[in-house]
Design an enzyme around this catalytic site. Structure first.
Site, PDB file in Angstrom:
ATOM      1  CD  GLU A  72      -3.175  -0.637   0.306  1.00 25.20           C
ATOM      2  OE1 GLU A  72      -3.627   0.263   0.861  1.00 25.20           O
ATOM      3  OE2 GLU A  72      -3.755  -1.742  -0.238  1.00 25.20           O
ATOM      4  CG  HIS A 120      -3.218   2.702   4.120  1.00 26.87           C
ATOM      5  ND1 HIS A 120      -4.050   3.507   3.365  1.00 26.87           N
ATOM      6  CD2 HIS A 120      -3.197   1.590   4.142  1.00 26.87           C
ATOM      7  CE1 HIS A 120      -3.826   3.062   2.575  1.00 26.87           C
ATOM      8  NE2 HIS A 120      -3.696   1.976   2.531  1.00 26.87           N
ATOM      9  CB  CYS A 151      -4.045  10.197   2.491  1.00 30.30           C
ATOM     10  SG  CYS A 151      -4.625   9.538   4.229  1.00 30.30           S
TER      11      CYS A 151
HETATM   12  O1  SUG Z   1      -7.610   3.620   0.375  1.00 29.81           O
HETATM   13  N1  SUG Z   1     -10.575   5.144   0.663  1.00 29.81           N
HETATM   14  C1  SUG Z   1      -8.761   5.168   0.299  1.00 29.81           C
HETATM   15  C2  SUG Z   1      -8.278   6.072   1.667  1.00 29.81           C
HETATM   16  C3  SUG Z   1      -6.693   6.248   1.484  1.00 29.81           C
HETATM   17  C4  SUG Z   1      -6.329   7.192   2.457  1.00 29.81           C
HETATM   18  N2  SUG Z   1      -5.085   6.345   2.590  1.00 29.81           N
HETATM   19  C5  SUG Z   1      -3.988   6.880   3.267  1.00 29.81           C
HETATM   20  N3  SUG Z   1      -3.810   6.444   4.742  1.00 29.81           N
HETATM   21  N4  SUG Z   1      -2.582   7.282   2.978  1.00 29.81           N
HETATM   22  C6  SUG Z   1      -8.887   4.063   0.982  1.00 29.81           C
HETATM   23  O2  SUG Z   1      -9.479   3.026   1.310  1.00 29.81           O
HETATM   24  C7  SUG Z   1     -12.322   5.023  -0.837  1.00 29.81           C
HETATM   25  C8  SUG Z   1     -12.978   4.615  -1.788  1.00 29.81           C
HETATM   26  C9  SUG Z   1     -14.716   4.695  -2.210  1.00 29.81           C
HETATM   27  O3  SUG Z   1     -15.230   3.834  -1.328  1.00 29.81           O
HETATM   28  O4  SUG Z   1     -15.159   5.096  -2.699  1.00 29.81           O
HETATM   29  C10 SUG Z   1     -11.019   4.668  -0.155  1.00 29.81           C
HETATM   30  O5  SUG Z   1     -10.317   4.060  -1.848  1.00 29.81           O
END
Ligand code: SUG
Length: 449
Positions: free
Chosen positions: A174, A250, A373
């Site tokens: 990730e 994460h 993020c």
């Molecule tokens: O991978 N949300 C992302 C958020 C990522 C956050 N990144 C960090 N913590 N670095 C994920 O869960 C949601 C998309 C949706 O539900 O339509 C999403 O992919």
């Protein structure tokens, strides 16, 4: 030769929407089906990036990916004109259509893992795009991310852009969301902390100690990244399964580090005390300043609800010693007494941190993405910065152009049913075609031939 940490923020794409695609990401689950505002989301992201540039930090942007991903829908067997592909996907497989439309590449912390030159055996900056194979909508990102990073970090004398690891559970990766670099200062060798939720050999989620939510990052992926980057000083830590079950998908949702400062929740790792000891040993003579937040001070639920730990902890260039860092926190922290008290404690206890700044990235937050993020950290020397290709540095002129570009091309609102609108495909392509001109990246999207 000054070495700086440069932040690359993902520009929020024109299809930003709430489809509830990420299990274990509580904000994404909660806001499924809500109406989004792609325009507001993109402007909030640009304003946040600009704020950092105003503070004197070197700030860059990464372009969004092409969405809807018609080519991927075709690979699933939908055929005909682009409009037919959308219509038949909308009726036969609406969840696949939603995955093909996600603007998730905005969360650039997941784009890649980055090891800067002072840490690596060959002295080059190494970048490994993440396979993001845990989530279908995110697994679509790796190919384009690799192409874009190879274009921007094209100079092989300075940079090595690897390919993503094989997309399979034991190598789930990730990106930098599970990676923290600590060092006496950016320009000297540091310690790279790799966190994972799936211990080596774990065949299924249940082998990982979790009860409710699946873990993402695999230990075998973290170890492979450290190995291929030639990282000389690496520490590996397992996330606490309780944290993952509380919505910490994460590690950057539960800790943030910069230079010799680490802000971390006591339940971040399976044995947080031992990990901190290991980090102290790895830091050698440089003392590590740890602000440890207890469960009593801020529960895991409130840490996830406010995203305190998803703040950006940044060093102001040219500033030394006391007050040289700023904590850039989501506005949700300011609105929550407990989280705000923790931010105030960082200010009071940590001489290096001189200010807390609050930023509004609510559209992204509703999908589980805070200020940290939205950015990929890249530590670079001045000659490496001079070797970058394209025009990705966010100065006032670029900020102005990008703001006008968003105003021209983005919708004010997007509802789940709008994803099947064929006009969206053309709107997005027109926007991205113009963007490659603004960023001087050349024809990087497949639709550009
Ligand atoms: O991978 N949300 C992302 C958020 C990522 C956050 N990144 C960090 N913590 N670095 C994920 O869960 C949601 C998309 C949706 O539900 O339509 C999403 O992919």
């Amino acid at each position: 030769m000054p070495t700086l940490e440069v932040n690359f923020d993902g520009i929020v794409g024109p299809t930003h929407n709430y489809a509830g695609l990420s299990p274990g990401n509580l904000a994404s689950e909660k806001n499924a089906g809500a109406v989004s505002s792609p325009k507001r989301a993109a402007l909030q992201g640009l304003a946040k990036a600009r704020r950092l540039a105003e503070m004197g930090l070197e700030q860059h942007v990464l372009p969004p990916q092409e969405r809807p991903d018609i080519a991927w829908l075709r690979s699933l067997g939908f055929s005909g004109k682009d409009a037919d592909v959308l219509t038949s996907a909308a009726s036969e497989a609406p969840d696949a259509l939603a995955a093909a439309c996600s603007a998730s590449a905005m969360w650039a912390a997941n784009a890649a893992t980055v090891s800067p030159g002072p840490d690596t055996a060959d002295g080059r900056l190494h970048l490994s795009p993440a396979n993001l194979a845990f989530n279908r909508h995110r697994a679509l990102e790796g190919a384009f991310t690799t192409a874009v990073l190879r274009r921007i970090f094209a100079d092989g004398a300075h940079f090595a852009v690897h390919g993503p690891l094989t997309a399979t559970p034991r190598l789930f990766d990730e990106g930098a969301a599970n990676h923290t670099r600590l060092a006496p200062s950016h320009g000297v060798p540091g310690v790279e902390l790799f966190c994972f939720g799936r211990p080596a050999g774990a065949g299924c989620d249940l082998d990982c100690g979790v009860k409710t939510h699946p873990p993402r990052q695999a230990e075998e992926a973290s170890r492979a990244l450290a190995r291929r980057h030639g990282v000389r000083n690496a520490v590996f830590a397992r996330q606490h399964p309780r944290a993952i079950d509380a919505g910490v998908f994460h590690n950057d949702v539960i800790s943030v580090g910069n230079e010799d400062v680490l802000l971390v929740h006591e339940l971040a790792y399976d044995d947080t005390g031992r990990v901190i000891d290991e980090l102290r040993v790895a830091m050698g003579e440089t003392p590590l300043h740890v602000v440890l937040i207890s469960e009593d001070e801020l529960s895991l639920a409130d840490a996830v609800g406010t995203y305190l730990f998803n703040s950006q902890l940044v060093t102001l260039p040219g500033a030394g010693g006391k007050g040289r860092m700023v904590l850039v926190a989501p506005i949700e922290v300011e609105e929550h007494a407990g989280a705000r008290a923790c931010a105030d404690r960082v200010l009071a206890e940590c001489d290096a941190v001189g200010a807390v700044e609050y930023v509004d990235v609510r559209e992204s937050m509703r999908n589980g993405g805070g200020p940290a993020c939205l950015r990929l950290r890249v530590v670079m020397t001045d000659s490496q910065r001079a070797a970058l290709s394209g025009r990705t540095r966010l100065d006032d002129a670029l900020h102005e152009e990008l703001t006008a570009w968003v105003e021209r091309h983005y919708r004010d609102e997007l509802r789940p049913e709008d994803l099947a609108d064929p006009a969206l495909v053309d709107e997005c392509r027109a926007a991205l075609d113009e963007l490659t001109g603004i960023l001087r990246l050349g024809a990087v999207y497949p639709f550009q031939g």
